[in-house]
Enzyme design. Structure first.
Site, mmCIF file in Angstrom:
data_model
loop_
_atom_site.group_PDB
_atom_site.id
_atom_site.type_symbol
_atom_site.label_atom_id
_atom_site.label_comp_id
_atom_site.label_asym_id
_atom_site.label_seq_id
_atom_site.Cartn_x
_atom_site.Cartn_y
_atom_site.Cartn_z
ATOM 1 C CG ASP A 228 -1.831 1.146 1.339
ATOM 2 O OD1 ASP A 228 -1.343 2.277 1.480
ATOM 3 O OD2 ASP A 228 -3.051 0.927 1.297
ATOM 4 C CE LYS A 262 -11.442 -5.390 -3.222
ATOM 5 N NZ LYS A 262 -12.225 -5.790 -2.026
ATOM 6 N N GLY A 292 -7.152 -4.314 3.860
ATOM 7 C CA GLY A 292 -7.920 -5.365 3.204
ATOM 8 C C GLY A 292 -8.077 -5.156 1.713
ATOM 9 C CB THR A 317 -6.211 -1.751 8.491
ATOM 10 O OG1 THR A 317 -6.806 -2.887 7.826
ATOM 11 C CG2 THR A 317 -5.571 -0.833 7.466
ATOM 12 C CE LYS A 329 -15.211 -13.839 1.134
ATOM 13 N NZ LYS A 329 -16.573 -13.304 1.413
ATOM 14 C CE LYS A 337 -17.347 -4.154 0.175
ATOM 15 N NZ LYS A 337 -16.133 -3.327 0.143
ATOM 16 C CG PHE A 355 2.199 -2.565 10.209
ATOM 17 C CD1 PHE A 355 2.977 -1.755 9.393
ATOM 18 C CD2 PHE A 355 2.500 -3.912 10.279
ATOM 19 C CE1 PHE A 355 4.037 -2.289 8.663
ATOM 20 C CE2 PHE A 355 3.539 -4.456 9.549
ATOM 21 C CZ PHE A 355 4.327 -3.637 8.740
ATOM 22 C CG HIS A 452 -16.649 -3.565 5.267
ATOM 23 N ND1 HIS A 452 -17.755 -3.980 4.548
ATOM 24 C CD2 HIS A 452 -16.304 -4.631 6.053
ATOM 25 C CE1 HIS A 452 -18.054 -5.216 4.870
ATOM 26 N NE2 HIS A 452 -17.188 -5.636 5.778
#
Length: 586
Positions: A228, A262, A292, A317, A329, A337, A355, A452
């Site tokens: 990231d 994404k 994520g 995170t 997944k 989404k 982190f 989310h």
């Protein structure tokens, strides 16, 4: 009316009723699967055992429905049950145990004869006669089911390797058999893939911590890393310092990790970068470091490149650690989404809480939204930890203290126990779908601008009130839950949400779940029940109760713009300062 078996305890009758319901509507096979313990087994003659919910579902479809898929509609079969007979502890079916007296503990094993008849058969002949031997755990869940055609040979013994894997997966913590042995904190095996999840702090900064070097086995002297961009900006020195210390060449691929990034375009960027660095197909696992979104995208790219290359992940995170770190997944957004994706298991997952020190408080709270989901339907102790220590753990970003470590551990435990046996999501009745029945609609409505975990929190709070309307939780329990959400600084609603929003969400998720709602709801605090119908009146009454609470605690009703405003978010300077509190690479 359900099936009642004279002399048998309720959970035996419930299993028989589950068989009957599955034959009347093949979609109900999922409810039958849910009566098995998470790591239950189903044993058929001449076959290896089916371990875990996904494998058990496929086996039950074959046993009860032949090759028919579990789709809507009557199967054309009817179930008739013989007398349920308690089996002695020694397992000798010739020595039947008498039914337990009222109030006594039920027999651990029961034998049932099942006749399957075709209801259109004019002769009403028995099509098949099946012997079912059920062993239950103390909670009344099916621990083992042995199935054989009557008159057939006894079942084959459980294969030692699978028996050992199932037993190991049932334990939340690894136990070292030899002094000094290094084992994952969590390990699951569902019959197809093994998950290994390690929890260890300061992986890049502590010279004595050799976990990364030992588990990645970087024999080529190169580490391909998808990172990231925000994490790279904050921690680049750590990554490069570790690689210098280990004499490893770092090959970084840096990508934005926000939800709006994404995309398929960025997925193609990742594939182009994988083509450029060209990792060896088996001996250079790609390490994904980020939230994520980043790990989802990186895993999907690895699943596609050369038909699947090995990868590992390191979530940075809280949401990534307690939710996205579990399961296999991977996906990108396309038309919706996670519209495209795959199942691609990482070799290892590393949870390094150091982190979290640079994480924005809003993102910490988003992760707590997922923790509360697991607590309400699976782990009362986790709920109590969040109730007692949650505000302090949020302020300290879960980076210190025994309570924070225990809360993260129990959150991962809950996710693994619930989804570990069914990583391919073949069963459609899943407790961890709690918080995801209504939130899909909320997240799809761009004007609400929710993270989310925030959308999940709103869903969970409202569904707890729906649970109270159905008598599954008391009014007092529902108010207690709402107060905890208020204390944690999580939203219970957003301006613009109405009762009609939730009525529409119920209709949309019913279609998504193959025509059956299957909504997980709290059963008390820490257990789960399922509802196939939520009426418009129940939604209206629950919304009225929510409005009363929001009048008392107005801060739980958020303005639409609050989620992504810089409220409670770390500034660039604050994040840099927090990140540098940890030791520098040696």
């Amino acid at each position: 009316g359900g099936v009642s078996m004279a002399g048998a305890p309720a959970h035996v009758s419930a299993f028989a009723e589950g068989v009957r319901a599955a034959l009347e509507d093949a979609r109900r096979i999922d409810e039958l699967v849910c009566q098995f313990a998470y790591w239950g087994t189903l044993q058929q003659e001449h076959q290896g055992p089916a371990v875990g919910h996904g494998n058990i579902k496929r086996a039950l479809i074959q046993i009860l429905l032949g090759s028919a898929p579990a789709s809507a509609g009557d199967t054309g079969l009817r179930a008739e049950f013989g007398e349920a007979v308690g089996v002695s502890a020694a397992g000798d079916e010739s020595e039947a145990a008498p039914p337990p007296p009222p109030g006594a503990a039920p027999s651990q094993a029961w034998h049932i004869r099942l006749d399957l008849r075709g209801h259109t058969d004019a002769t009403d002949a028995v099509n098949r006669r099946i012997s079912l031997r059920l062993s239950f755990d103390k909670a009344g869940a099916v621990e083992r089911l042995v199935v054989r055609e009557e008159g057939g040979p006894s079942e084959a013994p459980l294969h030692p390797a699978l028996a050992a894997a199932a037993a190991a997966a049932a334990s939340a913590e690894a136990v070292d058999e030899e002094e000094g042995a290094v084992r994952p904190e969590w390990q699951t095996f569902d019959g197809r893939v093994t998950q290994r999840i390690w929890q260890s702090a300061d992986l890049f900064t502590d010279p004595k911590n050799t976990l990364l070097r030992d588990t990645l086995e970087l024999g080529t002297g190169r580490l391909v890393c998808i990172v990231d961009e925000r994490v790279w900006d904050l921690y680049r020195d750590r990554f490069e310092g570790w690689c210098d210390r280990e004499a490893i060449r770092l090959e970084p691929v840096v990508l934005a990790g926000n939800e709006d990034q994404k995309t398929v375009d960025n997925l193609l960027v990742l594939l182009d970068e994988l083509a450029r660095v060209d990792p060896l197909r088996r001996s250079e696992p790609v390490l994904a470091i980020g939230g994520g979104v980043l790990t989802d995208m990186a895993g999907f790219a690895c699943a596609l490149w050369r038909r699947g290359i090995p990868w590992c992940r390191m979530p940075t995170t809280l949401l990534g650690m307690v939710d996205a770190s579990v399961g296999i997944k991977v996906a990108a957004n396309y038309h919706r989404k996670n519209g495209i994706g795959a199942f691609h298991s990482p070799l290892h997952t590393f949870i390094d809480t150091s982190f979290l020190k640079s994480l924005a408080l809003a993102d910490v709270r988003s992760g707590v939204g997922e923790m509360m989901k697991a607590a309400l339907v699976h782990d009362r102790k986790l709920f109590e930890l969040l109730e007692e220590h949650g505000p302090h753990m949020i302020e300290t970003r879960f980076a210190e203290g025994a309570a924070a470590e225990a809360t993260i551990r129990r959150s991962v435990d809950a996710m693994l126990q619930c989804i570990g046996p069914d990583l391919w999501e073949e069963s459609l009745v899943r407790p961890m779908d709690f918080g995801h029945s209504l939130s899909r609609t909320l997240e799809a409505t761009e004007s609400f601008k929710l993270r989310h975990g925030e959308a999940v929190a709103i869903d969970c709070a409202f569904c707890t009130l729906l649970s109270a309307e159905k008598g599954l939780v008391t009014r007092e329990e529902a108010q207690r839950v709402l107060r905890v959400y208020a204390d944690l600084g999580l939203p219970c609603s957003v301006a613009g949400i109405t009762a009609d929003t939730y009525r529409r969400a119920v209709r949309e998720i019913t279609v998504h779940r193959d025509g059956l709602l299957r909504a997980p709801l709290p059963l008390g605090i820490g257990a789960c029940a399922y509802a196939d119908h939520i009426s418009d009146d129940e939604v209206g009454r629950a919304f009225e109760a929510l409005e009363v609470f929001m009048e008392q605690e107005p801060h739980v009703k958020w303005d639409r713009s609050r989620s992504f405003d810089p409220v409670n978010a770390a500034t660039e300077e604050e994040a840099e300062a927090l990140a540098t509190k940890a030791p520098s690479p040696q």
